[in-house]
Design an enzyme around this catalytic site. Structure first.
Site, short mmCIF file in Angstrom:
data_model
loop_
_atom_site.label_atom_id
_atom_site.label_comp_id
_atom_site.label_asym_id
_atom_site.label_seq_id
_atom_site.Cartn_x
_atom_site.Cartn_y
_atom_site.Cartn_z
N ARG A 98 0.87 -1.19 0.00
CA ARG A 98 0.00 0.00 0.00
C ARG A 98 0.91 1.24 0.00
O ARG A 98 1.94 1.25 0.67
CB ARG A 98 -0.93 0.03 1.23
N ASP A 247 -2.49 9.14 8.05
CA ASP A 247 -1.66 8.13 7.38
C ASP A 247 -0.27 8.65 7.04
O ASP A 247 0.68 7.88 6.91
CB ASP A 247 -2.35 7.62 6.12
N ASN A 257 -5.21 11.47 5.18
CA ASN A 257 -5.99 10.51 5.97
C ASN A 257 -7.09 9.97 5.05
O ASN A 257 -7.21 10.36 3.87
CB ASN A 257 -6.56 11.16 7.23
O1 MRU Z 1 -7.58 2.35 4.46
P1 MRU Z 1 -7.37 2.27 5.93
O2 MRU Z 1 -8.51 1.66 6.66
O3 MRU Z 1 -6.04 1.64 6.27
O4 MRU Z 1 -7.29 3.79 6.39
C1 MRU Z 1 -7.02 4.08 7.74
C2 MRU Z 1 -7.06 5.51 8.06
O5 MRU Z 1 -7.22 6.36 7.22
C3 MRU Z 1 -6.80 5.89 9.49
O6 MRU Z 1 -7.49 7.05 9.83
C4 MRU Z 1 -5.29 6.13 9.67
O7 MRU Z 1 -4.55 5.07 9.18
C5 MRU Z 1 -4.93 6.36 11.07
S1 MRU Z 1 -5.05 4.91 12.03
C6 MRU Z 1 -4.47 5.16 13.57
#
Ligand code: MRU
Length: 355
Positions: A98, A247, A257
């Site tokens: 990812r 993120d 995010n």
């Molecule tokens: O696609 P995801 O579910 O991995 O996305 C997660 C998010 O956007 C969260 O808000 C981010 O990773 C922070 S988690 C502590």
């Protein structure tokens, strides 16, 4: 330390010793099925990250660190040269899972560096031990960071607040109690009465499926809303503060995010509601000057055309599906990290706290 012991689930755990495996709670099945899967090779860790069986920036970093250990298990009796080649191959492979959460790359590069350094002075079996210990250390540090983010961040919330959050930044997204949800839980445990509004978070519904699930289990009052309702709920005066995870945070404070976070920040700004971010230092990418160069993951059209297993759009429709967005720093009032609160958010304050 606030571990996941307060929960009746664990997001991920290493089982056994150097020849052990990584167990993940498969989050794609939640909330209806709570199933653990065993990852016994690096390919299954990669698949788990790619398919969001394990998700959330800190959790995928920890999972990838264990993935590196798994990936070199098979060459523990090989020469140092072969071991180094395999280590590099495994790290490069996991980095393709990812693109947006920088914790993934942070953890992989930390594992690579430790492995290559240990190889200069130890035999491959010893290096494998060292790599597993490093992955365990990354997990412990993440757990501690969650605890400290919660302690600092809880001061931003007040008794009686309505708190809007987006996506899932809880225990399911970390090795500890979460980031945004750690702030909420820490304030709740202080006795502050909070009412959380959880955005459902289309298209993969992390808010609806995961955030509500976690908060209900912890006894926090939570109301689920569709993403499109956030501005109206703010207008009705039900929200006093927004807290989300991140993120990747650029050197100037721009925040990547989950898609939809930017719209929430804009709506909060219009209604004079503070927008806070909770994230560990491993989420900062000081090499990125601003959010303009943030790598944004593009995901399959099928996540948008299907709702669960039901087709909700005409066959063949054109779809755009960015999984993340960037909230510009001028909409971010404070960032809670394990070392304290960064406010106002700007390059100077970030450098003071993170460097
Ligand atoms: O696609 P995801 O579910 O991995 O996305 C997660 C998010 O956007 C969260 O808000 C981010 O990773 C922070 S988690 C502590």
């Amino acid at each position: 330390m606030d571990t996941q012991d307060n929960n009746d689930f664990h997001t991920l755990q290493w089982v056994g010793d150097v020849d052990g495996y990584l167990e993940l709670l498969d989050q794609t099945g939640l909330p209806s099925e709570c199933i653990y899967i065993a990852c016994r090779d690096v390919e299954s860790v990669w698949e788990g990250i790619k398919m969001l069986r394990v998700r959330g920036a800190p959790a995928i970093g920890v999972a990838a660190a264990y993935g590196v250990s798994l990936g070199v298990q098979s060459v523990k009796d090989a020469s140092s040269g072969l071991f180094a080649n395999r280590l590099n191959e495994v790290c490069d492979f996991l980095a393709t899972s990812r693109p947006t959460a920088v914790n993934l790359f942070w953890a992989i590069e930390r594992m690579r560096k430790v492995g290559l350094l240990l190889l200069k002075m130890s035999s491959p079996p010893q290096v494998l031990k060292g790599l597993l210990e490093e992955a365990r250390q990354i997990e412990r540090e993440d757990c501690q960071s969650c605890h400290d983010i919660g302690l600092h961040g809880r001061e931003l919330l007040h008794d009686g607040d309505g708190v809007l959050t987006h996506c899932n930044a809880g225990a399911l997204a970390t090795a500890g109690s979460g980031t945004a949800l750690a702030v909420i839980l820490a304030a709740h445990e202080q006795g502050k009465r909070l009412h959380v509004f959880a955005d459902e978070t289309r298209p993969l519904l992390q808010g609806a499926r995961l955030t509500t699930w976690e908060l209900m289990r912890r006894g926090v009052k939570v109301t689920l809303i569709c993403d499109s309702m956030a501005a109206q709920v703010m207008r009705e005066g039900r929200v006093q503060v927004v807290v989300t995870g991140a993120d990747r945070i650029a050197g100037n404070g721009d925040v990547a995010n989950k898609i939809g976070t930017y719209s929430v920040a804009l709506a909060a700004d219009y209604h004079n509601i503070p927008f806070y971010v909770a994230a560990p230092i491993s989420t900062f990418d000081l090499g990125l000057k601003s959010g303009n160069d943030m790598p944004i993951e593009q995901r399959s059209w099928s996540e948008v055309t299907l709702c669960g297993k039901t087709q909700v759009a005409p066959e063949g429709v054109d779809v755009y599906n960015p999984a993340f967005d960037v909230t510009p720093v001028n909409l971010v009032h404070a960032i809670s990290c394990e070392r304290g609160i960064i406010a106002p958010v700007n390059r100077e304050r970030i450098m003071d706290m993170v460097k």
